[in-house]
Scaffold this motif. Structure first.
Motif, PDB file in Angstrom:
ATOM      1  N   ALA A  73    -104.352 -68.363 119.211  1.00  0.00           N
ATOM      2  CA  ALA A  73    -104.269 -68.246 117.901  1.00  0.00           C
ATOM      3  C   ALA A  73    -103.040 -67.556 117.344  1.00  0.00           C
ATOM      4  O   ALA A  73    -102.080 -66.720 118.369  1.00  0.00           O
ATOM      5  N   PRO A  74    -103.076 -66.864 116.118  1.00  0.00           N
ATOM      6  CA  PRO A  74    -101.451 -66.954 115.616  1.00  0.00           C
ATOM      7  C   PRO A  74    -100.797 -65.165 115.774  1.00  0.00           C
ATOM      8  O   PRO A  74    -102.338 -64.249 115.926  1.00  0.00           O
ATOM      9  N   PHE A  75     -99.842 -65.140 115.874  1.00  0.00           N
ATOM     10  CA  PHE A  75     -99.855 -63.286 116.122  1.00  0.00           C
ATOM     11  C   PHE A  75     -98.114 -63.037 115.342  1.00  0.00           C
ATOM     12  O   PHE A  75     -97.585 -64.462 114.847  1.00  0.00           O
ATOM     13  N   ASN A  76     -97.773 -62.170 115.291  1.00  0.00           N
ATOM     14  CA  ASN A  76     -96.472 -61.927 114.508  1.00  0.00           C
ATOM     15  C   ASN A  76     -95.976 -61.349 115.227  1.00  0.00           C
ATOM     16  O   ASN A  76     -95.336 -60.745 116.079  1.00  0.00           O
ATOM     17  N   VAL A  77     -94.463 -62.251 114.603  1.00  0.00           N
ATOM     18  CA  VAL A  77     -92.772 -62.164 115.239  1.00  0.00           C
ATOM     19  C   VAL A  77     -91.974 -61.777 114.560  1.00  0.00           C
ATOM     20  O   VAL A  77     -91.600 -62.999 113.753  1.00  0.00           O
ATOM     21  N   GLY A  78     -92.169 -60.437 114.194  1.00  0.00           N
ATOM     22  CA  GLY A  78     -91.030 -59.737 112.837  1.00  0.00           C
ATOM     23  C   GLY A  78     -91.577 -60.293 111.392  1.00  0.00           C
ATOM     24  O   GLY A  78     -93.064 -59.546 111.547  1.00  0.00           O
ATOM     25  N   ARG A  79     -91.491 -60.763 110.801  1.00  0.00           N
ATOM     26  CA  ARG A  79     -91.924 -61.112 109.711  1.00  0.00           C
ATOM     27  C   ARG A  79     -92.678 -61.921 110.188  1.00  0.00           C
ATOM     28  O   ARG A  79     -92.838 -62.851 108.854  1.00  0.00           O
ATOM     29  N   GLU A  80     -92.573 -62.991 110.641  1.00  0.00           N
ATOM     30  CA  GLU A  80     -93.161 -64.304 110.496  1.00  0.00           C
ATOM     31  C   GLU A  80     -94.626 -64.181 111.502  1.00  0.00           C
ATOM     32  O   GLU A  80     -94.961 -63.295 112.217  1.00  0.00           O
TER      33      GLU A  80
END
Length: 390
Positions: free
Chosen positions: A178-185
């Motif tokens: 699944a996707p996850f957040n790194v900074g604003r990405e």
């Protein structure tokens, strides 16, 4: 006196003959025989850790000269001719035609470096070969993150250290992809030894994988558990549920909570329900998601009304409710009404619901049998003749 002069002249003649012989031999040698030379260039050999390495130099016109192998960085003589000089049992030497090969078995990282093939001419001639040892990647647990606990909404930093030759690269991804957040990405994978995640949400609860690779199989990974602590939520997928009298009812309460919650059920007047022959309660968990199930056997009119699902953990508490009502099926009606209905174009009569939501009133009485209810449209009502029967 003359005898001494004759002896001296004879001695000079012998020396002259020796010099002529030596010069003649050198001339013959230059004319008919070449000095040894190396065939081919210096080599770079790459071997995976634990396998065998072979460094080869080819020599032409070796004749009676000797080939020796040395390790350059330590100036250690390894072999001379067919003989192994070093005490390292992993080192060997072999010859096939013009090729002289230095063999190193079960290669280790310390075996990497420069090796010299040398011929004992005057002056000496040499050729240098390079051995590179590739080491598969390995995760350095002592320098990498372990199990991590974080509050929902906080930021978290994870680190993954790896060794190997060449130096491995690190890729992060979630175990469930699944996707996850790194900074604003928002990403599905991230490269680098450090992973900085911002505003962690409860759906990040689970395992992350740090994968190390350097082109030398196999790649390796480390599983890092991330626990996101969050306040409980409780939710029924519907607010009302109809059941038949006498049957078994099942309610499902969808819960999100971490740490795992304590769950209990109440009915109408907030009386707590307990496991037994009438009520069966269970809880199934997968990560931060939980499903609480309440089964009520042999439903009666006393069992209708509101049911509450209460959830609590160290982060807080929550509840949700659902209203239960009885379902009834139509029963045979009078002949006059049946005849009248036959003249009306209608859809078939279906099961209907009696919304007899039970209030907490001790004086409230329910009939022993279900009432007969027929739901008709306005057109159907106008078509019926409800004249008094004699």
């Amino acid at each position: 006196m003359s005898h001494n002069i004759c002896g001296y002249i004879s001695f000079l003649n012998e020396i002259l003959i020796l010099l002529l012989n030596y010069v003649g031999a050198k001339i013959i040698k230059l004319k008919f025989k070449d000095d040894p030379i190396f065939i081919g260039r210096e080599s770079n050999v790459t071997v995976v850790l634990g396998r065998d390495a072979s460094l080869t130099c080819k020599v032409e016109n070796l004749e009676s000269y000797k080939v020796a192998w040395l390790r350059v960085d330590t100036q250690t003589i390894l072999t001379i001719g067919h003989h192994v000089i070093t005490k390292n049992h992993r080192v060997g030497v072999s010859r096939r035609d013009q090729s002289w090969s230095l063999l190193i078995r079960d290669v280790r990282p310390t075996d990497g470096g420069r090796y010299m093939c040398q011929i004992n001419t005057e002056p000496m001639i040499t050729q240098t070969h390079h051995l590179h040892v590739s080491v598969p990647p390995d995760i350095v647990d002592s320098d990498s993150s372990g199990e991590v606990i974080v509050w929902e909404g906080d930021n978290v930093t994870l680190h993954c250290a790896a060794s190997g030759t060449p130096q491995p690269t690190i890729i992060w991804r979630r175990e469930d992809s699944a996707p996850f957040n790194v900074g604003r990405e928002t990403v599905t994978k991230w490269s680098g030894a450090w992973l900085n995640m911002t505003t962690v949400t409860r759906d990040m609860n689970g395992a992350l994988l740090c994968i190390a690779t350097n082109g030398v199989p196999p790649s390796v990974s480390k599983r890092i558990l991330l626990h996101v602590l969050c306040k409980p939520t409780a939710r029924f997928t519907q607010k009302m549920l109809g059941v038949y009298v006498g049957e078994t009812m099942q309610l499902k309460c969808r819960i999100e909570a971490n740490p795992p919650p304590t769950v209990y059920w109440t009915h109408i007047d907030l009386n707590k329900l307990y496991n037994g022959s009438k009520y069966q309660m269970s809880l199934k968990s997968q990560g931060y998601k939980h499903t609480a199930v309440l089964r009520v056997r042999n439903m009666s009119r006393d069992d209708i009304g509101s049911y509450y699902c209460y959830v609590e953990n160290s982060m807080g508490s929550a509840r949700d409710d659902i209203t239960v009502y009885t379902l009834a099926t139509t029963t045979p009606i009078s002949t006059e009404l049946t005849t009248a209905l036959e003249d009306v174009t209608t859809t078939p009569l279906q099961t209907y619901a009696e919304l007899e939501v039970k209030e907490h009133d001790p004086d409230l009485q329910f009939p022993d049998e279900d009432r007969i209810v027929v739901v008709l449209s306005q057109h159907q009502m106008q078509s019926l003749d409800f004249s008094p029967s004699s």
